[in-house]
Motif scaffolding. Structure first.
Motif, PDB file in Angstrom:
ATOM      1  N   PHE A 105       0.798  -1.416  -0.146  1.00 46.95           N
ATOM      2  CA  PHE A 105       0.038   0.037   0.112  1.00 46.95           C
ATOM      3  C   PHE A 105       0.826   0.955  -0.074  1.00 46.95           C
ATOM      4  CE2 PHE A 105      -1.779   3.399   2.632  1.00 46.95           C
ATOM      5  CZ  PHE A 105      -2.878   3.741   1.806  1.00 46.95           C
ATOM      6  N   PHE A 106       1.887   1.267   1.073  1.00 37.96           N
ATOM      7  CA  PHE A 106       2.645   2.479   1.020  1.00 37.96           C
ATOM      8  C   PHE A 106       3.623   2.635  -0.152  1.00 37.96           C
ATOM      9  CE2 PHE A 106       1.793   2.084   5.615  1.00 37.96           C
ATOM     10  CZ  PHE A 106       1.275   3.490   5.894  1.00 37.96           C
ATOM     11  N   ILE A 107       4.024   1.529  -0.827  1.00 41.34           N
ATOM     12  CA  ILE A 107       4.674   1.609  -2.153  1.00 41.34           C
ATOM     13  C   ILE A 107       3.962   2.249  -3.262  1.00 41.34           C
ATOM     14  CG2 ILE A 107       6.050   0.420  -3.850  1.00 41.34           C
ATOM     15  CD1 ILE A 107       7.069  -1.236  -1.857  1.00 41.34           C
ATOM     16  N   THR A 109       0.930   4.105  -2.856  1.00 41.72           N
ATOM     17  CA  THR A 109       0.884   5.412  -2.735  1.00 41.72           C
ATOM     18  C   THR A 109       1.769   6.320  -2.684  1.00 41.72           C
ATOM     19  OG1 THR A 109       0.497   4.975  -0.283  1.00 41.72           O
ATOM     20  CG2 THR A 109      -1.540   4.465  -2.022  1.00 41.72           C
TER      21      THR A 109
END
Lengths: 151, 170
Positions: free
Chosen positions: B31-33, B35
């Motif tokens: 998710f963090f990669i 976004t």
């Protein structure tokens, strides 16, 4: 690799170092992620001005970010919005907040919020001036004109 | 969090199943990669933009020309007027400070230093920029940049600007 002591040998990887590394990566991405940038329309081509410097308000200042494209349309999260009602609602919200923070705040005082104008460099002054005068009419006085300091 | 596979004294050790935690951690990481979008570093020019005001600060009851001590052409004027006319392509065609034409941004900067600076003796505290309606925003910002670099007679940086639109065809 931790091995089983049973007679039937099974390969079980030690997941601990991998989990450590994954948590470190998650921590890194959590710290560098800035969800405020979602309000910035990165498709706009800002003008280049040598003396424009990044200003860190440390989150203390109330900002109203307006993305204006080359046709003078207000872009909000990728969608064009009507300028007048949006500015009016933001001015009302800013006035309410200012009154909560300072009970002596009068309705016709200048609004404390800063309007951050991110305008496409191809927009004509006529379109930009319409945005500025609309904001001024609603009580905004402090403006920040966004620009890149290099190409 | 480490697995213990040794048995001590016949007691069974607790084994943590790390696979589920690792699955969740990978989902969070994904998710963090996905976004992650580093925003470009943008600068800004801070301005106070009051609505257009009179160029002189007239005291109540004061008549024009009543101050006999004032023999300066600019004393008493609070606003300096800069006019920018554009060509059909939206570029700067001509510029003027008051009624005097200036050629180019360097000439504008030198003239502003002379007019606004501490040695000028003038009492300007704001600049009114009259701008042709066709002028492109990046051309306007070059002029705003020159203006905001100026220091006023009172030692403060110039930040008070007003914009007035000059009607132009097209």
């Amino acid at each position: 690799m931790s091995g089983s002591m049973n007679s039937a040998a099974s390969a079980e990887p030690n997941l601990t170092p991998m989990l450590d590394m994954v948590f470190q990566l998650i921590t890194f991405f959590m710290l560098v992620s800035n969800f405020q940038s979602a309000s910035l329309d990165l498709s706009l081509k800002l003008p280049v001005v040598g003396s424009a410097r990044p200003v860190d308000t440390e989150g203390t200042e109330d900002l109203l970010i307006l993305n204006i494209d080359s046709e003078g349309r207000l872009q909000l999260y990728g969608y064009a919005q009507d300028l007048d009602p949006y500015i009016a609602s933001e001015a009302k919200a800013s006035r309410t907040k200012a009154k909560q923070d300072n009970p002596k705040f009068k309705p016709d005082d200048d609004l404390p919020a800063t309007v951050v104008l991110r305008v496409d460099k191809q927009a004509s002054f006529k379109l930009v001036n319409k945005v500025i005068t609309t904001c001024q009419a609603k009580g905004f006085r402090k403006f920040a004109l966004k620009a890149m300091n290099k190409e | 969090m480490r697995r213990r596979r040794k048995k001590k004294g016949g007691h069974e050790s607790v084994e943590l199943n790390l696979a589920a935690m690792l699955d969740m951690a990978f989902q969070l990481l994904t998710f963090f990669i996905l976004t992650f979008k580093p925003a470009p570093i943008e600068g800004q020019i801070n301005l106070k933009l009051p609505p257009p005001q009179p160029v002189t600060n007239v005291n109540s009851g004061q008549q024009a020309g009543s101050d006999q001590q004032n023999n300066s052409a600019v004393k008493g004027l609070n606003s300096l007027v800069i006019s920018i006319f554009s060509n059909p392509g939206g570029k700067i065609a001509t510029m003027a400070i008051g009624e005097g034409t200036v050629l180019g941004l360097t000439a504008l900067e030198n003239r502003l230093k002379a007019v606004l600076g501490p040695d000028s003796g003038a009492s300007f505290d704001q600049v009114i920029i009259q701008v042709g309606s066709r002028l492109k925003y990046d051309e306007l910002m070059k002029v705003v940049d020159v203006c905001t670099r100026q220091t006023l007679a009172n030692g403060e940086k110039l930040s008070k600007l007003s914009f007035v639109e000059l009607p132009e065809d097209g």
